[in-house]
Design a protein around this motif. Structure first.
Motif: not given
Length: 323
Positions: A127-136
């Protein structure tokens, strides 16, 4: 120069003697409780900042693929005396071999590729490496990742360069956090998974069990289907009835394996009881953290007392002979 003792001549050097070190520690005894208190405090700080980890666990038994329930009980009895995965093949035949394969596949790259392809699961795990807003995926924040990135860019150290989560990283995670626990007195094997998220640890453990069994199931289906096609093509060309009978026996065995693998029941391993997860963190352990902190504090205090004593008794360099 009368008070100077020469190490070259073999005389005892009081600065380095155990008796002198012990005397220094006794004289400066007040440093010991101070060191113990500081070490205890360091243990408390570690407990407060360390990220807690929970352990999900499930106990697995081999799935019987041949014979009756009576033969399974007999196999369990033999396996209990063997006491390890090495004895599974003899105790359960093909079933035991599939059970042995289960624990190899559970940490394999093939399974890791499947797990990382499960995007909802992978994004929670990393989760620390996932950008939820950009989905990447993106590099994680923090001091340590920043230093690694700087070293990788400045000195070309590829091993420190950030890479998005993939099968290789997932496999490394499985090797670190997934433990296979064997009991010499039991025919059953326990799987433990340790993670920071209590619910995610349980979910990931259940997914590992399900997907590992699925991989073995599909491999058995593919293998038996190919063997059935080969045997059916060879039977009409066998010159003797004995060979035809042997081929027919093997054909029936392969058809039974294919039927078993095609069912919805567990194929290689099945849980004895539902998987569970610890209600409290299993790491850090307060007693260990406080004990290690106190012990280190005492040790450092003793070293400091000995060093201060040796420094106090240090003799200045001898002057020139004419002095």
């Amino acid at each position: 120069m009368h008070g100077l003792r020469s190490a070259v001549s073999g005389d005892r050097v009081d600065v380095l003697s155990l008796e002198g070190v012990a005397r220094d520690i006794v004289v400066r005894w007040y440093l010991l409780p101070l060191g113990a208190v500081l070490g205890f405090a360091a243990g408390l700080i570690h407990l407060s900042i360390a990220e807690p980890k929970y352990t999900a666990t499930v106990t697995l038994a081999p799935v019987l693929q041949e014979g009756s329930s009576g033969s399974r009980l007999e196999g369990l009895g033999r396996l209990g005396s063997l006491g390890s995965l090495a004895g599974l093949g003899g105790a359960f035949g093909r079933s035991g071999m599939e059970f042995r394969k289960f624990f190899e596949v559970a940490k394999s790259r093939t399974l890791a590729d499947r797990l990382v392809a499960n995007k909802p699961l992978a994004t929670r795990l990393f989760h620390q490496e996932w950008d939820q807003s950009a989905a990447r995926w993106r590099p994680p924040d923090g001091f340590v990742p920043a230093v690694k990135g700087w070293l990788a860019n400045s000195f070309g150290i590829d091993a420190l360069a950030w890479q998005p989560p993939d099968g290789s990283r997932m496999q490394q995670l499985l090797r670190r956090r997934l433990a296979i626990v064997e009991d010499p007195d039991s025919p059953f094997i326990r799987l433990n998974f340790e993670g920071r998220d209590r619910d995610l640890s349980l979910q990931l453990l259940l997914t590992i069990v399900d997907q590992t069994d699925s991989l073995l199931r599909h491999a058995a289906l593919d293998r038996s289907s190919k063997r059935i096609a080969f045997i059916e093509a060879q039977i009409p060309f066998q010159p003797s009835s004995d060979l035809q009978k042997a081929f027919a026996t093997e054909l029936a065995e392969q058809q039974r394996t294919r039927i078993f693998a095609a069912s919805a029941a567990p194929f290689a391993a099945e849980p004895l009881t539902p998987a569970t997860v610890s209600s409290r963190p299993t790491w850090p352990i307060p007693l260990i953290s406080l004990g290690v902190g106190t012990g280190l504090g005492l040790m450092l205090a003793a070293i400091a007392a000995a060093w201060l004593g040796a420094r106090r008794r240090r003799v200045p360099e001898p002057l020139a002979a004419n002095s």
